[in-house]
Design an enzyme around this catalytic site. Structure first.
Site, short mmCIF file in Angstrom:
data_model
loop_
_atom_site.label_atom_id
_atom_site.label_comp_id
_atom_site.label_asym_id
_atom_site.label_seq_id
_atom_site.Cartn_x
_atom_site.Cartn_y
_atom_site.Cartn_z
N LYS A 74 74.15 27.80 -60.65
CA LYS A 74 72.98 27.15 -60.35
C LYS A 74 74.09 26.69 -58.85
O LYS A 74 74.82 26.00 -59.20
CB LYS A 74 73.31 25.71 -61.04
CG LYS A 74 71.78 24.81 -61.25
CD LYS A 74 71.34 24.48 -59.63
CE LYS A 74 72.07 23.28 -59.39
NZ LYS A 74 72.58 22.89 -58.53
N GLY A 113 67.71 24.96 -57.82
CA GLY A 113 67.57 23.91 -58.44
C GLY A 113 68.55 22.26 -57.62
O GLY A 113 69.36 22.73 -57.87
N GLY A 159 70.33 19.40 -59.07
CA GLY A 159 71.46 18.99 -59.81
C GLY A 159 71.41 18.17 -61.53
O GLY A 159 71.31 18.72 -62.62
N PRO A 160 70.09 17.40 -61.21
CA PRO A 160 69.59 16.48 -62.46
C PRO A 160 68.79 17.04 -63.36
O PRO A 160 69.12 17.05 -64.49
CB PRO A 160 69.64 15.27 -62.16
CG PRO A 160 69.91 14.86 -61.03
CD PRO A 160 70.15 16.21 -60.27
N GLY A 209 70.76 21.86 -63.37
CA GLY A 209 72.02 21.93 -63.23
C GLY A 209 72.20 21.17 -64.84
O GLY A 209 73.03 21.42 -65.58
N GLU A 215 86.68 21.57 -61.25
CA GLU A 215 87.03 21.17 -59.96
C GLU A 215 86.52 20.50 -59.37
O GLU A 215 85.24 20.30 -58.78
CB GLU A 215 87.08 22.74 -59.03
CG GLU A 215 87.94 23.64 -60.00
CD GLU A 215 89.63 24.42 -59.86
OE1 GLU A 215 90.20 23.51 -59.18
OE2 GLU A 215 89.95 25.06 -60.48
N CYS A 224 87.20 19.87 -49.77
CA CYS A 224 88.21 18.98 -51.51
C CYS A 224 89.74 18.92 -51.24
O CYS A 224 90.42 18.19 -51.41
CB CYS A 224 87.62 19.84 -52.29
SG CYS A 224 88.18 21.74 -52.58
N GLU A 244 87.83 9.82 -51.66
CA GLU A 244 87.45 10.93 -50.77
C GLU A 244 86.56 10.91 -50.05
O GLU A 244 84.88 10.41 -50.47
CB GLU A 244 86.93 11.93 -52.49
CG GLU A 244 86.35 13.39 -51.29
CD GLU A 244 86.66 14.17 -51.91
OE1 GLU A 244 85.86 14.60 -53.36
OE2 GLU A 244 87.14 15.59 -52.48
P1 NAD Z 1 78.05 16.74 -56.83
O1 NAD Z 1 79.09 16.49 -57.75
O2 NAD Z 1 77.02 16.37 -56.21
O3 NAD Z 1 77.19 18.23 -56.60
C1 NAD Z 1 78.33 19.53 -56.67
C2 NAD Z 1 76.78 20.31 -58.24
O4 NAD Z 1 76.34 20.22 -59.20
C3 NAD Z 1 75.65 20.63 -57.55
O5 NAD Z 1 75.34 21.79 -57.94
C4 NAD Z 1 74.62 20.08 -57.68
O6 NAD Z 1 73.59 20.20 -58.07
C5 NAD Z 1 75.38 20.07 -59.35
N1 NAD Z 1 74.58 18.45 -60.29
C6 NAD Z 1 74.58 17.33 -59.75
N2 NAD Z 1 73.97 16.44 -60.56
C7 NAD Z 1 74.32 16.52 -61.67
C8 NAD Z 1 73.95 16.69 -62.51
N3 NAD Z 1 73.96 15.38 -63.71
N4 NAD Z 1 74.14 17.55 -64.12
C9 NAD Z 1 74.35 18.50 -63.65
N5 NAD Z 1 74.98 19.03 -62.59
C10 NAD Z 1 75.19 18.73 -61.48
O7 NAD Z 1 78.91 17.36 -55.29
P2 NAD Z 1 78.44 17.84 -53.99
O8 NAD Z 1 78.13 16.64 -53.68
O9 NAD Z 1 77.60 19.00 -54.45
O10 NAD Z 1 79.70 18.41 -53.49
C11 NAD Z 1 81.11 17.78 -52.93
C12 NAD Z 1 82.10 16.97 -53.81
O11 NAD Z 1 83.09 18.38 -54.13
C13 NAD Z 1 83.05 16.32 -53.05
O12 NAD Z 1 83.95 15.48 -53.82
C14 NAD Z 1 84.69 17.49 -53.28
O13 NAD Z 1 85.81 17.23 -53.10
C15 NAD Z 1 83.68 17.91 -54.54
N6 NAD Z 1 84.82 19.47 -54.30
C16 NAD Z 1 85.07 20.12 -55.38
C17 NAD Z 1 85.80 21.56 -54.88
C18 NAD Z 1 87.59 21.29 -55.65
O14 NAD Z 1 87.67 23.18 -55.97
N7 NAD Z 1 88.15 20.85 -56.71
C19 NAD Z 1 85.42 21.99 -54.68
C20 NAD Z 1 84.44 21.68 -53.14
C21 NAD Z 1 83.70 20.88 -53.27
#
Ligand code: NAD
Length: 462
Positions: free
Chosen positions: A170, A201, A203-204, A207, A245, A279, A369
């Site tokens: 996803k 799709g 996230g909420p 995902g 991650e 990140c 962050e």
């Molecule tokens: P996010 O957590 O909002 O979204 C990440 C993914 O999770 C997306 O696909 C999103 O649709 C999904 N998602 C959102 N809500 C969800 C839920 N309730 N249930 C299941 N899935 C859900 O993060 P973002 O804004 O897309 O990315 C930025 C963040 O990601 C930053 O904080 C960054 O540090 C972190 N990041 C970490 C790494 C790492 O390897 N450590 C790599 C890249 C990004």
């Protein structure tokens, strides 16, 4: 504007169960460039069923054959590098050169590394009077973010396939186009139907349905700590395996003996690359008080040179969030020496490369962050003080140390609570384990350590 249709499930693009769509916007000019279907619980369920059905045959496929499919996938990604780079630039906004070198280039290296690992890995070993089998964990639910949209998909898909797992991906809402392109690449590489499935799709909705699906054995998530915490709770409650991650607030420690100009210039480039949406970016630069003013001057000059060449951030929410942090930095007493809250362009989600001086460790901009092109320069008194500041956040994903000689830098790096440290500007290694200490996550990606996340052991005693 292109209206894309369908989800990649069981080896074909099949119509989505619902009628909802997600608009894909070019962050550079706010134009809607495409729509993709917004997946529902039914789409996720169909994809997980396909992955489950494909699991026994793929798990039983000899590793050499799995390796051959991964090599084919690597070759398709290589052949399609231009298309991948252009797609990432259109939906993420990254400059084309960065898209070519990193967004399109790194996935080729990672897919290739897992082709080699799958071919040579000891999936069976002898331990005393036991034979230990390393078997696939099962069906993987992979949820990925937008900042390195293809890399993060490949960093989960390649080891999962190498291990003999099947999966449902996803991807992030903002960057579904390169994910669709990847599904086509998987198809072209001859990976059997059902082994890899893609559901675009929200996230909420999609995902969450994937994380909660009872037939998913491992949830592998990359994204924010807030969402990671929820996914961790869901997975733990259902006694599933989980890999997280998450975010970072990494320190770039410039020891007094370092080549200051080099440390500062590489440090600024590291933060500004991908518009600060990395990140593992070294967003806190720590400099000894005797060299502090010089470092601030160098950092400001380096940041000023970037202008709008770093590209926009991904969306309006992210732009507003980053600007909010810049305003908060000023309100808490830090001093802007480059950039600031004004955007370099009117249309699009642009943020100026920004450097803050006089940042103290407890300030919000030194703790949270930001995920934008914003660098904080902090002052330390001695090495113990530098270590306290470096380790003084909830995160521990990456970092850097610079010193006159390598041994001095390594001695400091050993004391850091973080998953990766670049010594005097060390290069990215796609085989080195990547992942966080503390709230930066659980588990590791890349190389053999990343493969191990997708394996479980079974022992026979003789
Ligand atoms: P996010 O957590 O909002 O979204 C990440 C993914 O999770 C997306 O696909 C999103 O649709 C999904 N998602 C959102 N809500 C969800 C839920 N309730 N249930 C299941 N899935 C859900 O993060 P973002 O804004 O897309 O990315 C930025 C963040 O990601 C930053 O904080 C960054 O540090 C972190 N990041 C970490 C790494 C790492 O390897 N450590 C790599 C890249 C990004």
């Amino acid at each position: 504007m292109k209206a894309h249709d369908g989800m990649y499930i069981d080896g074909t693009w099949r119509p989505a169960a619902g009628t909802g769509v997600i608009e894909v916007v070019n962050p550079a000019d706010e134009e809607v460039i495409a729509t993709v279907p917004a997946g529902t619980v039914e789409d996720v369920d169909a994809a997980v069923r396909a992955a489950r059905a494909a699991l026994p045959a793929w798990a039983a496929t000899p590793p050499a054959e799995r390796a051959a499919r991964l090599t084919a996938l690597r070759d398709v990604l290589l052949a399609r590098q231009d298309e991948i780079a252009r797609t990432v630039t259109a939906e993420l906004g990254s400059p084309l050169k960065l898209s070519q070198a990193v967004h399109a280039g790194v996935p080729v290296a990672v897919a290739g590394s897992y082709a080699e690992l799958a071919a040579g890995y000891a999936f069976e070993e002898r331990v005393g009077n036991s034979t230990v089998l390393h078997e696939p964990v099962g069906v993987v639910g992979a949820i990925t973010p937008w900042n390195y949209p293809l890399h993060q998909i490949v960093a989960k898909t390649a080891p999962a396939l190498a291990a003999g797992c099947t999966l449902v991906v996803k991807p992030a809402e903002d960057t579904p186009l390169v994910a669709r392109l990847f599904a086509d690449a998987v198809h072209e590489a001859g990976i059997p139907a059902g082994v890899f499935n893609l559901v675009t799709g929200l996230g909420p909705v999609a995902g969450q349905a994937l994380a909660e699906h009872p037939d998913v054995d491992l949830v592998s998530f990359t994204g924010s700590t807030a969402v990671g915490r929820r996914i961790g709770a869901i997975a733990t409650g259902m006694v599933k395996r989980v890999a997280l991650e998450l975010g970072g607030k990494s320190a770039n420690v410039v020891l007094p003996s370092a080549d200051l100009a080099r440390a500062v210039n590489v440090g600024v480039a590291n933060v500004m690359s991908n518009s600060g949406q990395t990140c593992s970016a070294w967003t806190r630069m720590l400099v000894h008080r005797d060299r502090y003013d010089e470092a601030v001057e160098l950092a400001a000059a380096a940041a000023d040179k970037y202008g709008d060449r770093i590209g926009p951030v991904v969306n309006a929410r992210q732009r507003d969030r980053v600007r909010g942090y810049i305003e908060k930095g000023t309100a808490e007493g830090a001093r802007i020496v480059a950039g600031g809250p004004d955007a370099p362009r009117e249309k699009g989600y642009w943020v100026s490369p920004t450097v803050f001086a006089d940042v103290t460790p407890e300030m919000t901009i030194a703790q949270e962050e930001i995920f934008g092109p914003v660098l904080s320069v902090l002052r330390y008194d001695d090495e113990d003080d530098a270590l306290r500041i470096a380790n003084g956040t909830v995160y521990g994903l990456a970092g850097a140390v610079w010193a006159g000689d390598e041994a001095e830098a390594v001695a400091f790096a050993r004391r850091m609570d973080t998953g990766q440290v670049d010594i005097n500007g060390g290069r990215f290694n796609p085989l080195a384990p990547f992942g966080g200490y503390k709230q930066s996550g659980v588990g590791r990606e890349l190389g053999a350590h990343g493969l191990a996340e997708y394996l479980q052991t079974k022992s026979f005693q003789f």
